[in-house]
Enzyme design. Sequence first.
Site: not given
Lengths: 114, 499, 516
Positions: C80, C155, C179
């Site tokens: 990420k 997210s 997330s």
Amino acid sequence: MSTQPVESTEPGESPEPGVITAAQVAHLASLARIDLTDDEIASLTPELQQIVDAVALVSSVATPDVPATSHPMPLTNVFRDDVPVPSLTVEQALAGAPARDGDKFRVPAILDED
Amino acid sequence: MAKANLMDYDKALELFEPVLGFEVHVELNTATKMFCGCANEFGQGANTNTCPTCLGLPGGLPQVNGKAIESSIRLGLALGCEIAETCRFARKNYFYPDTAKNFQTSQYDEPIAYEGSLTIELESGRQVTVAIERAHMEEDAGKLTHKGGASGRIQGADYSLVDYNRGGVPLVEIVTHMIEGAEADAPEIGRTYVAAVREIVKALGVSNARMEEGNVRCDANVSLRPRGSDTLGTRTETKNVNSLRSVERAIRYEIQRQAQVLSAGGTIVQETRHWHEDTGTTSPGRPKSDADDYRYFPEPDLVPVAPSREWVEELRATLPEPPAERRKRLQAEWEFSALEFQDVVNSELLDQVEATVAAGASAQSARKWWTGEIARLANVDGVSPETLVSPGQVAELVALIDSGTLTDRLGRQVLEGVIAGEGNPAQVVEARGLAVVSDDGALIAAIDDALASQPDVLAKIRDGKVQAAGAVIGAVMKAMRGQADAARVRELVLERAAE
Amino acid sequence: MTDLTRISAAELSGLLADGSVSSVEATRVHLERIAAVDGDVHAFLHVAAETALATAADVDRRRAAGDRLGPLAGVPVAIKDVLVTADMPTTAGSKILEGWMPPYDATVVRKLRESDLVPLGKTNMDEFAMGSSTEHSAYGPTHNPWDLERIPGGSGGGSAAAVAAFEAPLALGSDTGGSIRQPAAVTGSVGFKPTYGGVSRYGAIAMASSLDQVGPVARTVMDTALLHDVIAGHDQMDATSLATDWPSMAAAATAGLADGALKGVRVGVIQELAGNADGFQAGVKQRFDETLALLSAAGAEVIGVSCPNFEYSIAAYYLIHPAEASSNLARFDSVRFGLRENPADGPITSERVMSATRGAGFGPEVKRRIILGTYALSAGYYDAYYGSAQKVRTLIQRDFQAAFEKVDVLVSPSAPTTAFKIGEKIDDLLAMYINDITTIPANLAGVPGLGLPMGLAPEDGLPTGLQLMAPAMQDARLYTLGAAIEQLLEASWGHTLISQAPELRTGNTRSAEGNN
């Protein structure tokens, strides 16, 4: 740096409690150093109002007898030994700088003294 | 800012009562910074002591320096403070280019030390007890240099440069309560208080305590209360007061300036003012306003500090004797006159003299060498006396003189040898062959030579004109290249002349 | 021949270990898959093809030389973009960091490298992890592999979509309010939010420090556990890191595959999140109830528990999170890294350049939350807002404590709905925020949470997710029960959920060495 007394204002005593005005958004934006256009302020004001109305719920259960929790895990006294470790090289430190002058970061003129 | 706008000091005191407050920042001399493992060093190349944490790079996280906590607790204890059973760091949010994260990690409503006091003694003998509100931990900011414009000052500069080496260096900020009743002593109270704090941190060994390097920095708050009023005046906070003399001058200046403004019907603005060493004046910085909404909140990246009572007591046991008490004791023990003692104190040689006495020297000899020849040589080299020789070496030198192995004059030569790195005094004596010639045989041979070559002098001595012996003594000392005890030579000259 | 992109990381590790597949091959097929489908999915912001192949070749060389390598050595992994990487640009999905090359690796990234995993690239995310849909990425949204018109959650939509689209077997995520778990739910993948402090946050670009936690993302519980074992552990660089000797999560997952692993386990159903409340989709509730029935049939004791203060969790979260974020994001100031933007007119001063940079570099959601956080911390409002929110946090912890006195594990749907359409909720702030109702309590209390697939919602054929939560430090318990439940569900379906995902259009829609 002067120390000020801890603010202890009950919600009911706040100036215009929970009411978000465009002027306030503009002030907050200047505190947060974010340029906002008039359009942005116009749209943010009701949005923030909506959120503030929703989150104000917390004060209904946050009675004085409930302690605050700032950390999810109750650790204390986490210390590091006072032994130097290698720093970044000057080139690594400055590699991302938008502007530099020799080995220093360069910034435009500063208006306010601190 | 013209000096013309100052009221006469005595008149100001007639009309107003000064109220003081101090915030003294002490830079700790830990090996590493407060929240990262970068070296805490003065005078390195720009941005050499930086890492993702103290540069405020995305992803950087703080880690608390345990030694800085220890130093802060010891300082708090030395100031007579309570040590918090638990306390936290807090973020003080404000944007400024020298503050890498745009918040300072500090302490807010939970300082590590609180409610202490420090009693200081003024030159008049007046004792003043300064109440300490708190001592809290925080980090220093980076260093800005302003370029372009006229003066290298921030006003009118074209741009500024940032070096973050100092960013994150540990600080303890000591905040006093309001000091009332200072009266005309206000400036001296300021100077003496800061000197006392400096002396304490030095005695504790927690700071290098050099004001010229910014290790100890004072912000002085001054307000005036009209006589007969019980309403406090508006205070100003004068920053950058970085020498003891400046603390005194700045307070005096603010009293005179504020008195003039108030008497003329003006008002004092609550503001930060800057002290200018060159002109001896203060000038306004920015007014206190909404911009000072620092939005403090508990630092979520750090956990609370909860010093156990056992640890606090262990640290209390390590505290040195309070400097003021120690001075009184040493002056009495050493039987120094006030002048002699002040000389040692002003030269900052108390530790050296004490250690030299502890190593066996007499107090007077120790004082004489440190404040005399050693201080003189240090001055020539532009260094501190304690960097030249150790107390042990000085004690050894004094012992050699006391035993008659060296004269004072030879002692100075030996000192030079020690400073030049030739070894301890005894080694220098040996290597340079400097010891007093105490072998009577060698002296007698030289005396006989001298008497033989000066028969007229011999005759005069035998006639009872003893003072004529001076010429022979001089010749013998010369032949011995000074390495003889003149008194012994005189004795022997008179003996040989009588034979 | 086996399609190496379709097998699990555990299986791939086996093939790598016995030499039947090289890491270079495994890496290449994943890079090819990315090149083929990521033009549509847009899971990646940066693909480091050459570096990945070089890393893979090095692992192969060392394996051939007889070096002892870790269990996941040679397995590709996606990272990420909130995690800093010294050899790949790191943007956190924001324009303000476009092109930034960090001078260091996050601790979790260093651990990946030390365990010889092969980083493929950086995955898309809502800007600074603020969002539940990945629509707030400054570089465009990620698309759900199950339906490209729909969001992949957020997210960490990029990491979830990458594993769900078979572009990587493993990915790292970060979870501040869900997330990791919510994207897992809507993409039919697995994600784990560890106990707060279980995984180092050093080098994870902070959003809300007291809520953020880095965790593993994969397609199976076992793979998630294997990656968890690589990244977990104490780190001196993170003062909130726990000095705990964690048990092997992979061993815990293996234990869950044994017969009777669910027998006698007390499963608490959080009444406030059981799906009867407003906003829960019927199909989500149906799959959740079916799963509970399966658990009962397998010998678990399913008990209803009440967590009355959970209803305040979103309000508390949307105070604590913006407050901490407003301070954490202050460092994006145009001085040491990142964007610098001059004001359109007027003098060029530091103050004005900072404001212009932040005005231009932050997207609308980030600005909104910074302003909100600034408000919540302001003098006069602190006690009413931030202070009260911290008290709610205490109440939520107490709810968890009370519940865990009665049960071993708490369950709820991971998300109230299946994936919604891109753009559908972007203008409705509260609807977007309410998405996180199921996941936020775990962040506020610091307890671990596992999200895994629990079937497709009948009405739209899209994945739904089950969330399991355990007391703090009991991460291993979740892997044991998660593996058991996964096995139970897959046995009832006769296949894995992810195998039902539609085939994606393939084509040369993305260059292999793309940057943003």
